[in-house]
Design a protein around this motif. Structure first.
Motif, PDB file in Angstrom:
ATOM      1  N   TYR A 254     121.602  13.307  60.353  1.00 17.71           N
ATOM      2  CA  TYR A 254     121.614  12.026  61.054  1.00 17.71           C
ATOM      3  C   TYR A 254     120.225  11.659  61.588  1.00 17.71           C
ATOM      4  O   TYR A 254     119.930  10.477  61.788  1.00 17.71           O
ATOM      5  N   HIS A 255     119.361  12.664  61.808  1.00 16.49           N
ATOM      6  CA  HIS A 255     117.983  12.357  62.207  1.00 16.49           C
ATOM      7  C   HIS A 255     117.286  11.561  61.098  1.00 16.49           C
ATOM      8  O   HIS A 255     116.588  10.581  61.364  1.00 16.49           O
ATOM      9  N   TRP A 256     117.494  11.997  59.852  1.00 12.89           N
ATOM     10  CA  TRP A 256     116.884  11.293  58.725  1.00 12.89           C
ATOM     11  C   TRP A 256     117.468   9.888  58.578  1.00 12.89           C
ATOM     12  O   TRP A 256     116.740   8.932  58.264  1.00 12.89           O
ATOM     13  N   LEU A 257     118.766   9.749  58.799  1.00 11.79           N
ATOM     14  CA  LEU A 257     119.392   8.436  58.675  1.00 11.79           C
ATOM     15  C   LEU A 257     118.833   7.452  59.693  1.00 11.79           C
ATOM     16  O   LEU A 257     118.565   6.284  59.363  1.00 11.79           O
ATOM     17  N   VAL A 259     115.862   7.556  61.152  1.00 10.27           N
ATOM     18  CA  VAL A 259     114.474   7.244  60.807  1.00 10.27           C
ATOM     19  C   VAL A 259     114.410   6.305  59.610  1.00 10.27           C
ATOM     20  O   VAL A 259     113.636   5.338  59.599  1.00 10.27           O
ATOM     21  N   LEU A 260     115.226   6.574  58.596  1.00  8.42           N
ATOM     22  CA  LEU A 260     115.237   5.702  57.424  1.00  8.42           C
ATOM     23  C   LEU A 260     115.701   4.292  57.785  1.00  8.42           C
ATOM     24  O   LEU A 260     115.161   3.296  57.276  1.00  8.42           O
ATOM     25  N   GLY A 261     116.695   4.192  58.674  1.00  8.93           N
ATOM     26  CA  GLY A 261     117.159   2.879  59.105  1.00  8.93           C
ATOM     27  C   GLY A 261     116.089   2.117  59.864  1.00  8.93           C
ATOM     28  O   GLY A 261     115.857   0.922  59.607  1.00  8.93           O
ATOM     29  N   CYS A 262     115.416   2.791  60.787  1.00  6.83           N
ATOM     30  CA  CYS A 262     114.332   2.144  61.545  1.00  6.83           C
ATOM     31  C   CYS A 262     113.183   1.744  60.620  1.00  6.83           C
ATOM     32  O   CYS A 262     112.567   0.687  60.803  1.00  6.83           O
TER      33      CYS A 262
END
Length: 285
Positions: A254-257, A259-262
């Motif tokens: 979820y950390h990657w999600l 960051v990717l969303g931002c």
């Protein structure tokens, strides 16, 4: 005899001005990349000018970050009861990544206003100055990585193959630094108060982000679900995707999600701002 309907040539619809402007904004980014020799030279010159006539030169970057990491690590490690062998690598990497994020924001807000003469005299794409800031921050980041290598040699944290996730994390850092510089650089050129506002906000967010402190098991037991409030801070997720792999820790997906969303939202906003206001930068500086 007139040509049949199938044989008639129907002209394509005229291209809208918004589409042409959007293409020009994207073309500016591409043209800036083609001028890589220019922004590489300007970024390196910035570093040399900053430490001109200095005995140690850019090594002062490493020394300053190292002294801060050691002093804060010894102090806060004692306060929160975490062994130095665990906390010093943690805070060192946190400060290294935070410095990259912080300076990308702060120097990005003044990238155009501080280069007024160059912008008005040099017929170069606006993005050249954006890449110049990002390249300069990468040079500083490379100097600070030396501190981590020293900490790695001393404390020897258990590094696994997940450490390779540092490279996609770094790619996201660079991409975010580009859109941050575009957005805040152009907006603060029009509204000069934005640079002062961002300086205050960045200082506040620093203390709200687990950099010089960590969420310990004791804190989780005492605060319970309130520790989840930390995850509302997007910069926490940015720090985690870079720091955790180099500490030998698993990075939750979820950390990657987050960051990717931002990153996706930021890039979209940057393209809109480039489309609408890129041509006005030379008049605002």
């Amino acid at each position: 005899m007139s040509a049949s309907l199938n044989e008639r040539v129907i002209p394509p619809p005229p291209e809208s001005s918004d589409s042409r402007t959007f293409r020009r904004g994207f073309a500016d980014l591409i043209d800036g990349l083609y001028n890589w020799e220019l922004w590489l030279h300007l970024g390196w010159t910035d570093i040399k000018q900053r430490y001109r006539r200095s005995l140690l030169g850019p090594l002062w970057i490493t020394i300053a970050t190292g002294v801060m990491a050691i002093s804060m690590g010894l102090l806060y490690g004692k306060l929160i009861g975490v062994p130095y062998s665990t906390f010093l690598p943690y805070i060192t990497l946190g400060l290294i990544f935070w410095n990259f994020i912080q300076m990308s924001i702060l120097e990005g807000t003044v990238v155009f206003s501080t280069n007024e003469g160059l912008i008005k005299q040099l017929p170069a794409p606006v993005s050249v100055h954006v890449y110049r800031v990002v390249w300069r921050q990468l040079i500083i980041f490379a100097h600070n990585v030396v501190i981590y290598l020293i900490v790695l040699a001393v404390f020897r944290p258990k590094i696994s193959w997940e450490a390779l996730l540092f490279f996609p994390a770094m790619a996201l850092y660079i991409l975010n630094a580009v859109w941050i510089t575009i957005v805040f650089g152009i907006l603060s050129t029009r509204f000069r108060d934005i640079s002062q506002l961002m300086s205050t906000i960045v200082q506040l967010v620093f203390f709200m982000t687990p950099i010089i402190w960590m969420i310990t098991p004791t804190m989780k037991q005492s605060m319970g679900t309130r520790t989840k409030l930390v995850e509302l801070n997007p910069l926490y997720h940015y720090i985690e995707i870079g720091r955790a792999p180099l500490l030998g820790e698993h990075v939750e997906f979820y950390h990657w999600l987050v960051v990717l969303g931002c990153t996706a939202i930021g890039c979209l906003v940057a393209m809109v701002i480039m489309r609408n206001y890129r041509s006005r930068v030379a008049y605002w500086v």
